[in-house]
Scaffold this motif. Structure first.
Motif, PDB file in Angstrom:
ATOM      1  N   ASP A  87      -8.719   5.891 -13.480  1.00 10.95           N
ATOM      2  CA  ASP A  87      -6.860   6.113 -12.988  1.00 10.95           C
ATOM      3  C   ASP A  87      -7.694   6.839 -11.430  1.00 10.95           C
ATOM      4  O   ASP A  87      -7.290   6.238 -10.357  1.00 10.95           O
ATOM      5  CB  ASP A  87      -6.494   7.397 -13.411  1.00 10.95           C
ATOM      6  CG  ASP A  87      -4.788   7.485 -12.970  1.00 10.95           C
ATOM      7  OD1 ASP A  87      -4.227   7.330 -12.351  1.00 10.95           O
ATOM      8  OD2 ASP A  87      -5.253   7.983 -11.686  1.00 10.95           O
ATOM      9  N   THR A  88      -8.572   7.254 -10.936  1.00  8.01           N
ATOM     10  CA  THR A  88      -9.186   7.855 -10.258  1.00  8.01           C
ATOM     11  C   THR A  88      -9.785   6.549  -9.497  1.00  8.01           C
ATOM     12  O   THR A  88      -9.692   7.008  -8.185  1.00  8.01           O
ATOM     13  CB  THR A  88     -10.450   8.787 -10.552  1.00  8.01           C
ATOM     14  OG1 THR A  88      -9.684  10.060 -10.902  1.00  8.01           O
ATOM     15  CG2 THR A  88     -11.267   9.235  -9.052  1.00  8.01           C
ATOM     16  N   VAL A  89     -10.898   5.605 -10.028  1.00 11.79           N
ATOM     17  CA  VAL A  89     -11.122   4.868  -9.747  1.00 11.79           C
ATOM     18  C   VAL A  89      -9.783   3.896  -8.978  1.00 11.79           C
ATOM     19  O   VAL A  89     -10.123   3.217  -7.619  1.00 11.79           O
ATOM     20  CB  VAL A  89     -11.494   3.998  -9.932  1.00 11.79           C
ATOM     21  CG1 VAL A  89     -12.290   2.504 -10.079  1.00 11.79           C
ATOM     22  CG2 VAL A  89     -12.902   4.582 -10.866  1.00 11.79           C
ATOM     23  N   THR A  90      -9.081   3.134  -9.488  1.00 15.54           N
ATOM     24  CA  THR A  90      -7.635   2.990  -9.073  1.00 15.54           C
ATOM     25  C   THR A  90      -6.637   3.695  -7.554  1.00 15.54           C
ATOM     26  O   THR A  90      -6.642   2.582  -6.691  1.00 15.54           O
ATOM     27  CB  THR A  90      -6.451   2.582  -9.871  1.00 15.54           C
ATOM     28  OG1 THR A  90      -6.965   2.099 -11.529  1.00 15.54           O
ATOM     29  CG2 THR A  90      -5.038   2.336  -9.194  1.00 15.54           C
ATOM     30  N   ARG A  91      -6.526   4.716  -7.209  1.00 17.57           N
ATOM     31  CA  ARG A  91      -6.103   5.200  -5.973  1.00 17.57           C
ATOM     32  C   ARG A  91      -6.976   5.357  -5.517  1.00 17.57           C
ATOM     33  O   ARG A  91      -7.411   5.703  -3.764  1.00 17.57           O
ATOM     34  CB  ARG A  91      -5.818   6.898  -6.641  1.00 17.57           C
ATOM     35  CG  ARG A  91      -4.899   7.333  -8.041  1.00 17.57           C
ATOM     36  CD  ARG A  91      -4.953   8.788  -8.186  1.00 17.57           C
ATOM     37  NE  ARG A  91      -3.763   8.782  -9.898  1.00 17.57           N
ATOM     38  CZ  ARG A  91      -3.296   9.445  -9.457  1.00 17.57           C
ATOM     39  NH1 ARG A  91      -2.750  10.239  -8.234  1.00 17.57           N
ATOM     40  NH2 ARG A  91      -2.035   9.722 -10.561  1.00 17.57           N
ATOM     41  N   MET A  92      -8.037   5.228  -5.456  1.00 18.34           N
ATOM     42  CA  MET A  92      -9.273   4.988  -3.855  1.00 18.34           C
ATOM     43  C   MET A  92      -8.365   3.759  -2.539  1.00 18.34           C
ATOM     44  O   MET A  92      -8.746   2.146  -3.822  1.00 18.34           O
ATOM     45  CB  MET A  92     -10.405   4.320  -4.257  1.00 18.34           C
ATOM     46  CG  MET A  92     -11.666   4.312  -2.732  1.00 18.34           C
ATOM     47  SD  MET A  92     -13.302   3.855  -4.132  1.00 18.34           S
ATOM     48  CE  MET A  92     -13.127   2.502  -4.372  1.00 18.34           C
ATOM     49  N   HIS A  93      -7.945   4.124  -1.720  1.00 18.01           N
ATOM     50  CA  HIS A  93      -7.246   3.367  -1.001  1.00 18.01           C
ATOM     51  C   HIS A  93      -6.339   2.924  -1.183  1.00 18.01           C
ATOM     52  O   HIS A  93      -4.852   1.987  -0.914  1.00 18.01           O
ATOM     53  CB  HIS A  93      -8.526   1.499  -0.857  1.00 18.01           C
ATOM     54  CG  HIS A  93      -9.505   1.377   0.115  1.00 18.01           C
ATOM     55  ND1 HIS A  93      -9.395   0.649   1.278  1.00 18.01           N
ATOM     56  CD2 HIS A  93     -10.205   2.937   0.488  1.00 18.01           C
ATOM     57  CE1 HIS A  93     -10.879   1.160   1.587  1.00 18.01           C
ATOM     58  NE2 HIS A  93     -11.332   2.429   1.286  1.00 18.01           N
ATOM     59  N   GLY A  94      -5.891   3.191  -2.365  1.00 15.86           N
ATOM     60  CA  GLY A  94      -4.184   3.593  -2.460  1.00 15.86           C
ATOM     61  C   GLY A  94      -3.853   4.960  -2.423  1.00 15.86           C
ATOM     62  O   GLY A  94      -3.573   5.210  -1.772  1.00 15.86           O
ATOM     63  N   ASP A  95      -2.759   5.408  -3.718  1.00 13.27           N
ATOM     64  CA  ASP A  95      -1.516   6.602  -3.231  1.00 13.27           C
ATOM     65  C   ASP A  95      -1.993   7.460  -4.602  1.00 13.27           C
ATOM     66  O   ASP A  95      -2.156   7.647  -5.019  1.00 13.27           O
ATOM     67  CB  ASP A  95       0.100   5.687  -3.933  1.00 13.27           C
ATOM     68  CG  ASP A  95      -0.085   4.435  -2.705  1.00 13.27           C
ATOM     69  OD1 ASP A  95       0.172   4.442  -2.117  1.00 13.27           O
ATOM     70  OD2 ASP A  95       1.234   3.590  -3.860  1.00 13.27           O
TER      71      ASP A  95
END
Length: 524
Positions: A490-498
């Motif tokens: 989840d932390t990786v997904t939020r990079m450049h994300g919300d």
């Protein structure tokens, strides 16, 4: 972290900090009075900083990262754009400058032709037994969609054990870890066997005055024997909290931007049309979304997955990796690779290691509710794997896939480049050699990772994106990539994300790893 081989998306800039932004290390409001787009020879230095007012020590990475986040150093612009004027980083740099100076470390601000856009260099002088070590930590961040954030993206809030804000992962969190670890040594009175340079560079996420500009114009200030920037991950097991694998990236991917265009007839919206531009573009994009380029395994990627198979507690995942490594034909490799990606808790990390990728960035069509537009466009970024498929062949395959919808594909580069020149440039970048694992810095990282995370697998890796490393790698200097804090999917997904965030305990532990790494260079 830029996803592009050239500066990445979006580029007109935000105005500066929020009014009354937090103050750390000696900068209170105001900016230097410089004129945008000056020629390099005429660039003036920033105006003198006000008296330092240090409100944090700089050795607490969480407090330091939170203060960094409070400075809006973002880029804003059209999705997929590869050009722009640069970020606004002076206020952020002034804050860091005050912290370094309070610890007795000399600093220099390097202005760029854009007003209030600077690089900050701090140098801890060592004995000179070895060439300098350079830490690169870009100060700019990508823009946000504020309506999608549950917290102020520039608030630096710490809640329920998490630090929130744009740049928490990429890369103000890593910058704080690098800086806090080094400042801790400095405040202990450490002497190092080499100079250690901390560079807070601008325009990594976009703009013309980033690392390449700095090297072209001020290389004497950032000459080094080895450099460390963002990159390799510390990945957790499937439970999300137990460290599994620490990697140090030794090579970057490269990408380029494609513009897809469908054309048709402009007419009244009441007129039926069997082939409108918007519909044909949608069909082409749907076809590309189903496309799966071939799986490949370079030596570096093979080593990574070999160690990952031993490190994961997920036995099904481990067996899938083993089948991938043993695959004898392309068909077997594609099937096994697809299964590895399906089972991985980190598909955003592992897919780009294994094959070329397509990312859909934005679409433009229409200008009035009663008009069928004649043109529809979309931006697609293609990421290439070093030692993988030839970029020209990948682009040709994309053209073949969208030909049914009469969609044209334009390779986007610099204004004066032909498609052949763009592809040749990408091939050259992809051919940069892998940074060696024979340096003392690599050995110090490996030892520090094992001391910090007992029992963890350690391995060199390929990073999934592009970084500031290129100009140094072009000069034959080893550059390694490191996000030192342990992350979950989840932390990786939020990079450049919300709602980008990093776990507070992970940031502190990651800083300890960098501290241990630097300890190997101490002579006193």
């Amino acid at each position: 972290m830029s996803s592009a081989g050239q500066p990445a998306s979006g580029i007109s800039r935000r105005a500066m900090l929020k009014a009354g932004g937090a103050v750390v290390g000696g900068y209170v409001g105001g900016t230097a009075d410089a004129t945008a787009a000056r020629a390099h020879a005429a660039v003036e230095p920033p105006s003198p900083a006000p008296a330092a007012r240090v409100t944090v020590s700089g050795t607490d990475p969480v407090a330091l990262a939170a203060e960094m986040i409070k400075f809006d150093t973002s880029h804003a612009g059209r999705s997929g754009s590869d050009t722009g004027g640069g970020a606004v980083t002076l206020a952020h740099a002034r804050m860091l400058e005050g912290l370094w100076r309070s610890a007795g470390v000399p600093t220099e601000l390097v202005p760029t032709p854009k007003a209030d856009n600077v690089h900050l260099i701090a140098r801890v002088t060592g004995r000179g037994d070895r060439p300098p070590l350079l830490f690169m930590a870009h100060s700019d961040v990508v823009t946000v969609e504020r309506s999608r954030w549950s917290r102020d993206p520039y608030g630096g809030a710490v809640e329920d054990g998490w630090l929130y804000g744009r740049g928490a992962v990429d890369m103000k969190g890593a910058s704080a870890a690098f800086m806090a670890a080094l400042l801790r040594h400095v405040r202990e009175g450490a002497e190092f066997d080499r100079d250690i340079i901390f560079l807070s560079d601008c325009d990594e996420e976009g703009g013309p005055y980033g690392a390449q500009w700095l090297v072209d114009n001020h290389y004497d200030k950032v000459t080094a024997g080895v450099a460390v920037t963002e990159g390799g991950w510390v990945l957790n097991q499937s439970d999300g909290t137990t460290p599994m694998l620490a990697s140090l990236s030794c090579r970057d991917r490269v990408s380029l931007l494609l513009e897809l265009t469908a054309t048709g007839v402009t007419t009244h919206s009441s007129h039926p049309d069997d082939g409108p531009a918007v519909g044909r573009l949608g069909g082409a994009l749907a076809r590309l979304a189903r496309h799966r380029p071939a799986i490949g395994l370079s030596d570096l990627v093979r080593e990574y997955f070999t160690v990952l198979a031993r490190s994961t507690r997920d036995q099904e995942f481990s067996r899938a990796i083993t089948r991938l490594l043993a695959a004898g034909t392309q068909q077997e490799r594609d099937a096994a690779g697809a299964r590895v990606i399906e089972l991985s808790d980190y598909p955003w990390v592992h897919t780009p290691m294994l094959r070329a990728t397509l990312s859909f960035l934005g679409q433009q069509a229409g200008y009035y509710t009663s008009i069928v537009p004649s043109t529809a466009r979309a931006d697609v970024r293609v990421g290439f794997v070093p030692d993988g498929e030839d970029p020209a062949r990948v682009v040709a395959e994309i053209r073949r896939l969208v030909a049914e919808w009469s969609v044209t594909v334009r390779v986007v580069g610099r204004p004066d480049e032909t498609e052949e020149q763009i592809l040749a440039r990408v091939r050259k970048t992809l051919s940069r050699p892998t940074s060696p694992v024979t340096t003392d810095v690599y050995d110090m990282w490996k030892r520090a990772a094992r001391e910090t995370y007992p029992g963890i697998g350690v391995v060199p890796s390929q990073f999934e994106a592009n970084t500031s490393a290129g100009p140094w790698r072009d000069k034959g200097i080893p550059v390694y990539g490191l996000y030192p804090y342990a992350v979950d999917g989840d932390t990786v997904t939020r990079m450049h994300g919300d709602d980008e965030r990093v776990r507070v305990t992970a940031l502190r532990t990651g800083t300890d790893m960098v501290y241990r790494m630097l300890a190997g260079m101490r002579t006193g």
